[in-house]
Design a protein around this motif. Sequence first.
Motif, PDB file in Angstrom:
ATOM      1  N   TYR A  45      -0.620  -3.479  10.388  1.00 38.47           N
ATOM      2  CA  TYR A  45      -1.210  -2.338  10.667  1.00 38.47           C
ATOM      3  C   TYR A  45      -0.674  -1.239   9.438  1.00 38.47           C
ATOM      4  N   LYS A  46      -1.655  -0.613   9.018  1.00 38.17           N
ATOM      5  CA  LYS A  46      -1.523   0.099   7.976  1.00 38.17           C
ATOM      6  C   LYS A  46      -1.421   1.827   8.209  1.00 38.17           C
ATOM      7  N   SER A  47      -0.560   2.525   8.005  1.00 35.39           N
ATOM      8  CA  SER A  47      -0.558   4.000   8.704  1.00 35.39           C
ATOM      9  C   SER A  47      -0.948   4.772   7.234  1.00 35.39           C
ATOM     10  N   ILE A  48      -2.004   5.966   7.389  1.00 37.08           N
ATOM     11  CA  ILE A  48      -1.967   6.674   6.459  1.00 37.08           C
ATOM     12  C   ILE A  48      -0.667   7.501   5.867  1.00 37.08           C
ATOM     13  N   LYS A  49       0.388   7.598   6.673  1.00 33.88           N
ATOM     14  CA  LYS A  49       1.474   8.137   6.263  1.00 33.88           C
ATOM     15  C   LYS A  49       2.479   7.431   5.004  1.00 33.88           C
ATOM     16  N   ASP A  50       2.174   5.989   5.009  1.00 28.65           N
ATOM     17  CA  ASP A  50       2.691   5.315   3.993  1.00 28.65           C
ATOM     18  C   ASP A  50       2.110   5.151   2.710  1.00 28.65           C
ATOM     19  N   PHE A  51       0.781   5.653   2.263  1.00 32.08           N
ATOM     20  CA  PHE A  51       0.150   5.115   1.303  1.00 32.08           C
ATOM     21  C   PHE A  51      -0.399   6.337   0.544  1.00 32.08           C
ATOM     22  N   ASP A  52      -0.828   6.394  -0.855  1.00 29.97           N
ATOM     23  CA  ASP A  52      -1.452   7.291  -1.505  1.00 29.97           C
ATOM     24  C   ASP A  52      -3.184   7.312  -1.017  1.00 29.97           C
ATOM     25  N   TYR A  53      -3.916   8.011  -1.787  1.00 31.72           N
ATOM     26  CA  TYR A  53      -5.344   7.985  -1.476  1.00 31.72           C
ATOM     27  C   TYR A  53      -6.042   6.658  -1.855  1.00 31.72           C
ATOM     28  N   GLU A  54      -5.763   6.126  -3.119  1.00 32.70           N
ATOM     29  CA  GLU A  54      -6.507   4.923  -3.693  1.00 32.70           C
ATOM     30  C   GLU A  54      -6.114   3.656  -2.800  1.00 32.70           C
ATOM     31  N   GLU A  55      -4.896   3.638  -2.509  1.00 25.64           N
ATOM     32  CA  GLU A  55      -4.157   2.445  -1.474  1.00 25.64           C
ATOM     33  C   GLU A  55      -5.070   2.445   0.054  1.00 25.64           C
ATOM     34  N   PHE A  56      -4.630   3.629   0.600  1.00 27.57           N
ATOM     35  CA  PHE A  56      -5.423   3.837   1.981  1.00 27.57           C
ATOM     36  C   PHE A  56      -6.920   3.399   2.133  1.00 27.57           C
ATOM     37  N   CYS A  57      -7.645   4.015   0.879  1.00 24.37           N
ATOM     38  CA  CYS A  57      -9.101   3.867   0.930  1.00 24.37           C
ATOM     39  C   CYS A  57      -9.337   2.249   0.904  1.00 24.37           C
ATOM     40  N   GLU A  58      -8.501   1.369   0.132  1.00 22.22           N
ATOM     41  CA  GLU A  58      -8.511   0.080   0.037  1.00 22.22           C
ATOM     42  C   GLU A  58      -8.248  -0.647   1.234  1.00 22.22           C
ATOM     43  N   TRP A  59      -7.194  -0.218   2.102  1.00 16.34           N
ATOM     44  CA  TRP A  59      -6.927  -0.713   3.249  1.00 16.34           C
ATOM     45  C   TRP A  59      -8.063  -0.650   4.294  1.00 16.34           C
ATOM     46  N   ILE A  60      -8.720   0.530   4.484  1.00 19.24           N
ATOM     47  CA  ILE A  60      -9.914   0.813   5.123  1.00 19.24           C
ATOM     48  C   ILE A  60     -10.927  -0.242   4.844  1.00 19.24           C
ATOM     49  N   TRP A  61     -11.090  -0.569   3.713  1.00 19.45           N
ATOM     50  CA  TRP A  61     -12.126  -1.495   3.033  1.00 19.45           C
ATOM     51  C   TRP A  61     -11.692  -2.720   3.433  1.00 19.45           C
ATOM     52  N   ILE A  62     -10.435  -3.108   3.375  1.00 22.32           N
ATOM     53  CA  ILE A  62      -9.956  -4.566   3.576  1.00 22.32           C
ATOM     54  C   ILE A  62     -10.319  -4.776   5.065  1.00 22.32           C
ATOM     55  N   SER A  63     -10.070  -3.814   5.806  1.00 15.76           N
ATOM     56  CA  SER A  63     -10.062  -3.895   7.273  1.00 15.76           C
ATOM     57  C   SER A  63     -11.529  -4.302   7.655  1.00 15.76           C
TER      58      SER A  63
END
Length: 302
Positions: A145-163
Motif C-alpha cells: 500500500y503506497k501512501s501519497i505522504k511517502d513519495f514525490d509527484y513522479e513516483e506517486f503517479c507511477e504507483w497509481i499507474w501500476i495499481s
Amino acid sequence: MRALVISGGGSKGAFAGGVAQYLIENKKHQYDLLIGTSTGSLLVSHLGLKNVEKIKEVYTNVDQAAIFDSCPFITKKKKGVVTIGINHLTVLLNLLKGHKTFGTSLNLKKLIKNKLSKEEFNALKNSQTDIVVTVSNLSLNQVEYKSIKDFDYEEFCEWIWISCNYTPFMSLVKKNGCEYADGGLGSMVPIEEAIKRGATTVDAIILQTEVSQLNRMPSINAFSLLTNMFAFMLDRIESQNIRIGKFVASNQEAIINFYYTPTVLTTNSLIFDKLKMTKWWESGFNYAKYKNEELSPLETEQ
C-alpha cells in the motif's frame, strides 16, 4: 476517522465515481483516508481534492486509446453482445519486442500525469487527508500500500499507474528490483488496510453485485477464456477481502457502509465505452442517493 474504500473494476469505476460524488457533495462526508485498488486508485486523488467534476470528465470521455498505446484485443458486437477478439498483429509485435505482456498501457500513465498536476499533488500531500493506492508485488508475493505522504509527484503517479495495470493485458512494471502489477491481484477491496490505518467508519464501494447474478458467456477464444478466468479469480479475492474486512471491523468495533452495484454493469471491464460509463456515473449517484435518502428511514424504523 472516516475512510472511503473503492474496489477495482476497470471501466466500472465510473459507477464508483457517481457514488463518491453523492457522498462528498450531498452527504458532505469528510474523509481522512481514501484508499483505492486499480480503477479505485485513479479516483481517490481527485476525490481527496474534491475535484469531482474533473475526474467525472475523465471517466465519461475515456476510451481504449486513452489507456493503451498497444492494445492487445479488438472488440466485436454480435447480436447485441460485445465480445473481445485477439489483435494478433499487436500481440505478435509485443512478443517479438520482448515484452512480457500482450499489450502495454503507457497512454494511461500519460493520462494520469496530465490530469493530476504537481500543484494538485502538493496540495493533497500537505493536507490532512491520506491517499493510498494498492499494488501487487509479484516478486515478493505480497500486497503493498503506497501512501501519497511517502513519495514525490513522479513516483506517486507511477504507483497509481501500476495499481491499474491489469496484466497480462497491460504493462508489467519493474521497480526497485521487483515486478509489480494490478493491486486487485492481491487485494480488490482493501477494507482491512483502512481499518489498520485507524478508520472507525468505512464507506466501501464494491464494483460488483452483492449476490452473484452472473452467468458468463462461453469462451470463444484464448483471450475471452483468459479474461473469464481472471474475472473468476478476482471475484473470489473480492469476496475474501469483504469477509476479512467484516471480521476485522467487528473486532475493532468499526462501521462499514457497503455500496454494491445493484445490477451487473458489464462482463468485461476492459472495454471502455463513453456512453455506458456516463450512464454508470449517473446510476452510481442515483443509487447512493436512493440508499441514503430512501432506505435510511426504513432501516431506522426497524
